[in-house]
Design a protein around this motif. Structure first.
Motif, short mmCIF file in Angstrom:
data_model
loop_
_atom_site.label_atom_id
_atom_site.label_comp_id
_atom_site.label_asym_id
_atom_site.label_seq_id
_atom_site.Cartn_x
_atom_site.Cartn_y
_atom_site.Cartn_z
N PHE A 175 8.16 -57.68 47.37
CA PHE A 175 8.87 -57.17 48.54
C PHE A 175 10.01 -56.24 48.12
O PHE A 175 10.20 -55.17 48.70
N VAL A 176 10.77 -56.64 47.12
CA VAL A 176 11.87 -55.79 46.63
C VAL A 176 11.31 -54.46 46.15
O VAL A 176 11.87 -53.40 46.45
N ASP A 177 10.21 -54.49 45.41
CA ASP A 177 9.58 -53.26 44.93
C ASP A 177 9.11 -52.38 46.09
O ASP A 177 9.27 -51.15 46.05
N ASP A 178 8.55 -53.00 47.13
CA ASP A 178 8.10 -52.25 48.31
C ASP A 178 9.26 -51.54 48.98
O ASP A 178 9.15 -50.37 49.37
N PHE A 179 10.39 -52.23 49.12
CA PHE A 179 11.56 -51.63 49.76
C PHE A 179 12.14 -50.51 48.89
O PHE A 179 12.58 -49.48 49.41
N ALA A 180 12.11 -50.70 47.57
CA ALA A 180 12.63 -49.68 46.67
C ALA A 180 11.75 -48.42 46.68
O ALA A 180 12.24 -47.33 46.40
N ALA A 181 10.47 -48.59 47.02
CA ALA A 181 9.54 -47.47 46.98
C ALA A 181 9.66 -46.56 48.20
O ALA A 181 9.08 -45.47 48.21
N ASP A 230 22.39 -62.30 47.06
CA ASP A 230 22.41 -60.91 47.55
C ASP A 230 21.01 -60.31 47.69
O ASP A 230 20.82 -59.12 47.52
N LEU A 231 20.04 -61.15 48.05
CA LEU A 231 18.67 -60.66 48.21
C LEU A 231 18.59 -59.49 49.18
O LEU A 231 17.87 -58.52 48.93
N SER A 232 19.36 -59.54 50.26
CA SER A 232 19.31 -58.43 51.22
C SER A 232 19.76 -57.12 50.58
O SER A 232 19.23 -56.05 50.88
N SER A 233 20.71 -57.20 49.65
CA SER A 233 21.15 -56.00 48.93
C SER A 233 20.06 -55.51 47.98
O SER A 233 19.86 -54.30 47.82
N MET A 234 19.36 -56.45 47.37
CA MET A 234 18.27 -56.08 46.47
C MET A 234 17.16 -55.35 47.23
O MET A 234 16.46 -54.53 46.67
N LEU A 235 17.02 -55.68 48.51
CA LEU A 235 16.05 -55.00 49.36
C LEU A 235 16.56 -53.65 49.86
O LEU A 235 15.83 -52.89 50.48
N GLY A 236 17.82 -53.37 49.58
CA GLY A 236 18.40 -52.09 49.98
C GLY A 236 18.71 -52.01 51.46
O GLY A 236 18.64 -50.94 52.06
#
Length: 142
Positions: free
Chosen positions: A10-16, A106-112
């Motif tokens: 999920f983090v990778d998807d948001f970063a993409a 800070d998962l929400s921050s990791m998701l940007g």
């Protein structure tokens, strides 16, 4: 930083995606929030309210054989909150206790999501994760 494979995906998807598309991606996750098992749907008193959320969000954590299972409800009228609940429910499902407790606050921050959602919503997201981790600790204590 330690994430379950699904949370990392999920983090990778948001970063993409670009910053402006992250809100839409979060809203897509809202549609994927699993329904409650019948044992909770018929007994909402077993669920804990996440008071940090403006919307009525309720959750319950099970630890079965060392595997974590999170169940949550969030109203359809609150799609950002529902989307984050969905990310947590699906991202922690089947995780070990140690994996779930290692997820950073800070998962929400990791998701940007800092610019995509309001600070009040971010506080609610942190509250969800904090309550999940507290319930895991309570269920595995002793």
């Amino acid at each position: 930083m330690s994430l379950t494979p699904t949370l990392q995906e999920f983090v990778d998807d948001f970063a993409a995606v670009g910053e402006q598309d992250r809100l839409m991606l979060l809203l897509d996750h809202a549609d994927a929030l699993p329904g409650l098992p019948a044992r909770y749907a018929d007994h909402p008193d077993l669920l804990e309210r996440v008071l940090e959320c403006q919307s009525p969000v309720f959750l319950f954590v099970e630890v079965d054989g060392g595997a974590v299972h999170v169940h949550a409800t969030a109203p359809e009228e609150a799609p950002t909150t529902r989307g984050f609940a969905s990310i947590l429910v699906r991202g922690l499902d089947g995780a070990t206790v140690d994996e779930a407790l290692a997820v950073p606050a800070d998962l929400s921050s990791m998701l940007g999501l800092e610019r995509a959602v309001s600070p009040l919503r971010l506080r609610g997201m942190s509250g969800m994760l904090g309550r999940i981790q507290r319930q895991i600790r309570e269920r595995t204590a002793g």
